[in-house]
Design an enzyme around this catalytic site. Structure first.
Site, PDB file in Angstrom:
ATOM      1  N   ASP A  47      35.395 -74.496 102.642  1.00 56.97           N
ATOM      2  CA  ASP A  47      36.770 -74.273 102.207  1.00 56.97           C
ATOM      3  C   ASP A  47      36.984 -74.914 100.841  1.00 56.97           C
ATOM      4  OD1 ASP A  47      37.445 -72.918 104.520  1.00 56.97           O
ATOM      5  OD2 ASP A  47      38.259 -74.702 105.522  1.00 56.97           O
ATOM      6  N   TYR A  75      29.208 -82.522 109.642  1.00 59.21           N
ATOM      7  CA  TYR A  75      30.486 -82.663 108.942  1.00 59.21           C
ATOM      8  C   TYR A  75      31.141 -83.995 109.313  1.00 59.21           C
ATOM      9  CZ  TYR A  75      30.003 -77.597 108.414  1.00 59.21           C
ATOM     10  OH  TYR A  75      29.546 -76.342 108.125  1.00 59.21           O
ATOM     11  N   ASP A  89      44.973 -77.203 108.365  1.00 58.02           N
ATOM     12  CA  ASP A  89      44.597 -78.241 107.407  1.00 58.02           C
ATOM     13  C   ASP A  89      45.842 -78.686 106.651  1.00 58.02           C
ATOM     14  OD1 ASP A  89      45.105 -76.299 105.467  1.00 58.02           O
ATOM     15  OD2 ASP A  89      43.005 -75.960 104.992  1.00 58.02           O
ATOM     16  N   ARG A 181      38.327 -76.992 111.149  1.00 50.65           N
ATOM     17  CA  ARG A 181      39.780 -76.899 111.319  1.00 50.65           C
ATOM     18  C   ARG A 181      40.151 -76.518 112.750  1.00 50.65           C
ATOM     19  NH1 ARG A 181      41.851 -72.661 107.583  1.00 50.65           N
ATOM     20  NH2 ARG A 181      39.703 -71.945 107.400  1.00 50.65           N
TER      21      ARG A 181
END
Length: 303
Positions: A47, A75, A89, A181
């Site tokens: 993103d 992550y 987000d 997310r």
């Protein structure tokens, strides 16, 4: 006749430490320009707000992109508890709030249900296609987006720290197609308090680590110079998860013509995907059968 793309015949992998604010495609375009490369592509979108490993393949290395895309990735991200947004987000609009704040133990207990083979619904603001349209385009147009759940393998999901009652820092190792997310959203739902991602960093992807990543500033400073080439990882780095099968000059010639080629010795099992090498350089990827590799992809890696 097709148009020949101008540029250098350069192959390899560049590990970029993507900054926040850039799209993955913008990074690819900048890298292609900096190397004056004919061909470039990335192995897994980040993103725009996310940072960390964006692995860029140049030239013949683009043929190995699927093996990095399919590899495990890690992550590190921060979840804001007590608030839900329409994008899952911090970029989106707040759509729900809660005064409930779970304990560390409650968070850790909830994380267990997110490990293993799970089903995950991607965010409404994502690049998933619905009847040929991107979900984010439909969501921005105000349409009620319904996205089907997709399978995801999560190897681990752990709570790293709790800076304050409103935030939790997590680390996840997962397979292809995972949406951090969605994890934040679904964790908030499971805890009854809502949640969304505020910070996201990909710390490694397959064999590539963020600590080895180059910055966009460095790429700009060294653009069009031979010094930038020294930061390239070899094409073969994209094949790290496959067995390597040494071949002979005769075997390499057959493989390059699309025919099965003799390989010398291997731990690969019958029918397993592997790659053939000559003097350490990739010749082809294919299926190993009875002492031969049956090529599926052939590399133009001759000196």
């Amino acid at each position: 006749m097709g148009r020949n793309r101008k540029g250098r015949d350069i192959s390899g992998w560049l590990v970029v430490d993507k900054p926040a604010g850039m799209t993955s495609n913008a990074v690819v375009n900048k890298v292609r320009w900096a190397f004056d490369a004919k061909k470039a592509g990335h192995a897994g979108t980040l993103d725009p707000a996310a940072t960390g490993v964006l692995a860029i393949a140049l030239g013949e290395a683009t043929k190995t992109v699927p093996y990095i895309t399919d590899a495990l990735k890690a992550y590190r991200f921060t979840v804001r508890l007590g608030r839900a947004t329409n994008t899952d987000d911090a970029e989106g609009e707040m759509i729900a709030t809660s005064d409930l704040r779970p304990s560390d133990a409650e968070i850790a207990a909830a994380l267990a249900s997110f490990e293993g083979d799970i089903m995950q619904v991607p965010p409404k603001f994502s690049a998933v296609k619905i009847d040929g349209e991107r979900a984010y385009a439909l969501a921005r147009a105000g349409e009620d987006v319904e996205i089907a759940a997709r399978p995801l393998y999560v190897e681990s999901l752990v709570l790293l720290e709790r800076p304050d009652p409103d935030h939790a820092v997590l680390e996840m190792v997962c397979g292809k197609g995972g949406y951090v997310r969605s994890v934040a959203r679904d964790l908030g739902t499971a805890l009854g308090c809502h949640g969304h991602v505020t910070e996201l960093r990909r710390i490694w992807s397959g064999p590539f680590d963020a600590e080895d990543g180059v910055s966009m500033d460095l790429i700009g400073d060294l653009a069009k110079s031979s010094e930038l080439d020294t930061y390239l990882h070899p094409l073969e780095a994209g094949l790290a998860d496959l067995p390597e099968l040494p071949t002979t000059h005769e075997g390499a010639a057959r493989l390059r013509n699309g025919n099965p080629g003799l390989v010398i010795a291997s731990d690969a099992g019958y029918g397993e995907e592997a790659w053939a090498s000559l003097d350490g350089r990739a010749v082809a990827v294919g299926i190993y059968k009875s002492g031969e590799l049956h090529p599926g992809r052939v590399f133009n890696t001759r000196p």
